[in-house]
Design an enzyme around this catalytic site. Structure first.
Site, short mmCIF file in Angstrom:
data_model
loop_
_atom_site.label_atom_id
_atom_site.label_comp_id
_atom_site.label_asym_id
_atom_site.label_seq_id
_atom_site.Cartn_x
_atom_site.Cartn_y
_atom_site.Cartn_z
N ARG A 20 0.64 -1.19 -0.10
CA ARG A 20 -0.13 0.04 0.12
C ARG A 20 0.86 1.09 -0.01
O ARG A 20 0.36 2.25 -0.84
CB ARG A 20 -0.99 -0.24 1.19
CG ARG A 20 -2.25 -0.88 1.04
CD ARG A 20 -1.74 -2.01 0.34
NE ARG A 20 -3.16 -3.04 0.32
CZ ARG A 20 -3.38 -3.88 1.10
NH1 ARG A 20 -2.76 -4.36 2.21
NH2 ARG A 20 -4.71 -4.69 0.97
N ASP A 31 0.43 -7.26 -3.53
CA ASP A 31 -0.95 -6.95 -3.45
C ASP A 31 -1.37 -6.19 -4.56
O ASP A 31 -0.60 -5.90 -5.67
CB ASP A 31 -1.15 -6.14 -2.07
CG ASP A 31 -2.37 -6.46 -1.35
OD1 ASP A 31 -3.52 -6.40 -2.12
OD2 ASP A 31 -2.23 -7.08 -0.29
N HIS A 46 -5.76 -10.67 -4.43
CA HIS A 46 -5.05 -9.43 -4.16
C HIS A 46 -3.91 -9.39 -5.21
O HIS A 46 -2.78 -9.25 -4.84
CB HIS A 46 -4.51 -9.29 -2.74
CG HIS A 46 -5.45 -9.08 -1.81
ND1 HIS A 46 -5.97 -7.82 -1.47
CD2 HIS A 46 -6.10 -9.62 -0.60
CE1 HIS A 46 -7.07 -7.57 -0.60
NE2 HIS A 46 -7.14 -8.78 -0.08
N GLU A 90 -9.50 -13.08 1.14
CA GLU A 90 -10.29 -12.14 0.35
C GLU A 90 -10.16 -12.07 -1.27
O GLU A 90 -9.85 -11.30 -1.75
CB GLU A 90 -9.79 -10.72 0.91
CG GLU A 90 -10.11 -10.20 2.52
CD GLU A 90 -9.57 -9.10 2.75
OE1 GLU A 90 -10.12 -8.44 3.71
OE2 GLU A 90 -8.56 -8.52 2.15
N TRP A 96 -6.83 -14.45 11.36
CA TRP A 96 -6.83 -13.18 11.55
C TRP A 96 -8.38 -12.43 11.70
O TRP A 96 -8.55 -11.61 12.54
CB TRP A 96 -6.51 -12.41 10.30
CG TRP A 96 -7.03 -12.42 9.13
CD1 TRP A 96 -7.16 -13.36 8.11
CD2 TRP A 96 -8.16 -11.42 8.63
NE1 TRP A 96 -8.26 -13.16 7.29
CE2 TRP A 96 -8.47 -11.98 7.50
CE3 TRP A 96 -8.28 -10.07 9.03
CZ2 TRP A 96 -9.62 -11.16 6.71
CZ3 TRP A 96 -9.33 -9.45 8.31
CH2 TRP A 96 -10.06 -9.98 7.12
N PHE A 106 -2.11 -3.61 14.13
CA PHE A 106 -1.67 -2.30 14.77
C PHE A 106 -1.91 -1.09 13.83
O PHE A 106 -1.27 -0.02 14.12
CB PHE A 106 -0.18 -2.66 15.01
CG PHE A 106 0.44 -3.28 16.46
CD1 PHE A 106 -0.71 -4.00 17.01
CD2 PHE A 106 1.60 -3.55 16.82
CE1 PHE A 106 -0.47 -4.66 17.95
CE2 PHE A 106 1.89 -4.30 17.79
CZ PHE A 106 0.71 -4.74 18.59
N TRP A 130 -0.89 -3.07 8.65
CA TRP A 130 -1.44 -2.67 6.85
C TRP A 130 -0.90 -1.13 6.81
O TRP A 130 -1.45 -0.35 7.86
CB TRP A 130 -2.60 -3.13 6.89
CG TRP A 130 -2.86 -4.43 7.04
CD1 TRP A 130 -3.43 -5.13 8.15
CD2 TRP A 130 -2.36 -5.68 6.07
NE1 TRP A 130 -3.54 -6.57 8.16
CE2 TRP A 130 -2.74 -6.74 7.18
CE3 TRP A 130 -1.95 -5.73 4.87
CZ2 TRP A 130 -2.44 -7.97 6.24
CZ3 TRP A 130 -1.58 -7.19 4.34
CH2 TRP A 130 -1.89 -8.08 5.17
N THR A 131 -0.63 -0.67 5.66
CA THR A 131 -0.18 0.71 5.54
C THR A 131 -1.03 1.50 4.77
O THR A 131 -0.39 2.27 4.00
CB THR A 131 1.24 0.79 5.17
OG1 THR A 131 1.54 -0.12 3.93
CG2 THR A 131 2.13 -0.08 6.04
N GLU A 132 -2.20 1.22 4.56
CA GLU A 132 -2.98 2.06 3.52
C GLU A 132 -2.77 3.59 4.11
O GLU A 132 -2.74 4.63 3.47
CB GLU A 132 -4.60 1.83 3.85
CG GLU A 132 -4.78 0.39 2.90
CD GLU A 132 -4.93 -0.63 3.85
OE1 GLU A 132 -5.42 -1.80 3.43
OE2 GLU A 132 -3.97 -0.59 5.09
#
Length: 549
Positions: A185, A214, A284, A349, A415, A441, A491-493
């Site tokens: 991301r 991804d 993804h 997903e 998860w 986190f 996750w870094t969106e």
């Protein structure tokens, strides 16, 4: 003397631990009992046994590090000590083979202690770290660092200082203690990734789960498929905030060359951290499809995703070219991560929308005798699991890989709560717990969200993490043995730089590290909070950006 030598020859782990405790009074008799008031001992994660003794070791006399018989295994660890102490003490430290003399440091290995276990002892004459393996010695050094003045972390010259006399016996509760980082991301430079690994070292995590592919970007060079990075590593623009519908109109991307990957892998392994790469499949996968559209059900055209979410276009399991492509990718991944026992294949997903309409997928379902698209996904996962097994590795997948049946050698990463992990453990599969309500986190760590950096949502603070048990209560002893440990996911969106990464993981990493390392009877949140006040002094010395609420 004869009695002590006789005891040292007893080759059982139990007797050696007993001997360690019996000899503590003798060992510390030589400590300087006239020393100033003892400093408070604060170690995170909490050791199995810690005994504080009056007296101290003065670092002015530290000029030799002795290595035991296994020099090859210990040399890199000794070098860590040397490069750690020399700039601060202002004098050279020699590394030699031997058992140690007064005023020095001794590093040694005793396999009977067990993997990653260590004994750390300090008196006014000697620092001794004995590990069950080299990793144990290394973790003992990380504990030793928490006994040093926080300014030591700055790596600048300072006067000689005292280290308190102490005896610590320690080993981790879980074999898998992981931290995850998504670089798809948003992309992070090599030095940023190394800095993240340094955070793992400080908190005694031993697994770095590296999310490399991804929809929003393919981040690893694959020689056989250059378009993966020429096209798949870059997106035209990025959505602003939480899919606001507005975009920044700025091209974005980046990737790691294979040489950079090797450099980071070596950096981690030198610090006893295993990197587990994640190559997402079958979902993804938009970035890969943008580069090689023939691998999708519709044939494209596809574009690297510019917003966050789940997309209908995924790898086509009815197409043999898909498996040929993924197997070739796995071949190169295995060479780049030779010491990882796992390849993480995602498996989460993955919508079935395109598969339901795809003639190739329909033919695959019929020819393989599958019931539906859920079993088609299981076919996909099992086929890739078999190939990865042929390369000497096993797969890890998110808990969606349970749908339609699970490959025999698959490890499940739970998860979506704990249910998937519980089901997998009861089926006899290994499990890594990372339920999103505790271990994600990218959630806020304060309820005052208006004054916090942008996050995914939710609320996860240290107390919530600390109260979590990685082993669900409804598993019996045999099933519970399948829980390898736990992991936090980042996750870094909404995370654009290292400063923001640090803020999101600190001090939550400290809470999770104690949950995964320390024995349950050693966990006490009130004591942890007090210890955290000391640990944040080390954060400050290193210049880390951490949440202070």
């Amino acid at each position: 003397k004869f009695f002590i030598l006789w005891c040292l020859n007893i080759n059982t782990r139990l007797m050696k631990k007993a001997l360690f405790l019996l000899l503590l009074p003798l060992f510390f008799f030589s400590c300087n009992h006239k020393a100033d008031k003892e400093q408070e001992i604060s170690i995170i994660p909490q050791p199995v046994n810690l005994k504080k003794i009056s007296g101290s070791f003065n670092t002015d006399s530290l000029n030799v590090i002795f290595m035991g018989v296994d020099q090859a295994a210990l040399f890199n660890v000794a070098m860590h000590c040397k490069t750690m102490f020399e700039p601060v003490l202002g004098h050279k430290i020699e590394i030699v083979k031997g058992t140690g003399k007064s005023g020095q440091m001794v590093l040694d290995i005793d396999p009977d202690l067990g993997s990653e276990a260590y004994l750390l002892t300090v008196n006014n004459n000697l620092i001794s770290i004995i590990g069950g393996d080299a990793a144990g010695v290394f973790w003992g050094i990380q504990t030793l660092k928490q006994l040093l003045p926080p300014d030591f972390e700055k790596g600048i010259r300072m006067d000689a200082f005292d280290i308190p006399c102490i005896a610590i016996e320690d080993e981790p509760r879980f074999v898998y203690r992981g931290m995850h980082l998504d670089v798809c991301r948003h992309f992070f430079a090599v030095e940023d990734v190394k800095s993240y690994i340094d955070l793992l070292v400080l908190h005694k995590f031993n697994i770095f789960h590296w999310h490399l592919t991804d929809d929003q970007g393919w981040r690893i060079e694959i020689k056989k498929y250059p378009l993966l990075t020429e096209i798949g590593a870059y997106r035209d623009e990025t959505v602003i905030g939480r899919n606001s519908g507005e975009y920044d109109s700025k091209p974005y991307g980046g990737y790691y060359t294979q040489e950079e990957i090797k450099d980071i892998v070596a950096y981690a392994e030198d610090r006893f951290i295993t990197i587990i790469p994640e190559i997402e499949m079958p979902g993804h996968s938009l970035a890969a499809l943008a580069a090689y559209p023939e691998l999708g059900c519709t044939g494209g055209p596809y574009s690297v995703a510019t917003k966050w979410g789940v997309f209908d276009d995924v790898f086509c399991p009815g197409n043999e070219e898909t498996f040929e492509f993924l197997e070739n990718v796995i071949d190169e991944i295995c060479l780049l991560f030779p010491n990882s026992p796992y390849i993480h294949i995602g498996g989460d997903e993955s919508p079935k929308t395109r598969w339901l309409q795809c003639e190739k997928c329909k033919n695959r379902i019929e020819n393989e005798g599958l019931a539906d698209t859920h079993e088609l996904q299981s076919y996909f996962i099992k086929r890739m699991a078999d190939y990865i097994k042929s390369k000497g590795k096993s797969i890890i997948g998110w808990d969606e890989i349970l749908e339609g049946g699970l490959a025999n050698n698959a490890t499940v990463m739970s998860w979506r709560g704990e249910e998937g992990g519980i089901a997998a453990a009861k089926m006899g599969h290994d499990v890594i717990m990372c339920p999103n309500e505790v271990c994600y986190f990218d959630h806020y760590q304060s309820k005052d969200t208006e004054n916090e950096p942008l996050a995914f949502g939710g609320f996860t603070d240290c107390e919530k993490i600390y109260s979590w048990s990685p082993i669900p209560s409804d598993l019996n002893e045999n099933q519970a043995s399948r829980i390898l440990g736990g992991q936090a996911n980042l996750w870094t969106e909404y995370i654009l730089d290292l400063d923001h990464i640090e803020y999101m993981v600190l001090p939550r990493m400290a809470a999770l590290s104690e949950v995964l390392w320390s024995q349950p009877d050693k966990l006490n949140y009130d004591i942890f909070v007090k210890k955290l006040q000391n640990l944040t002094k080390y954060y400050d010395a290193r210049g880390y950006n951490y949440a202070k609420n």
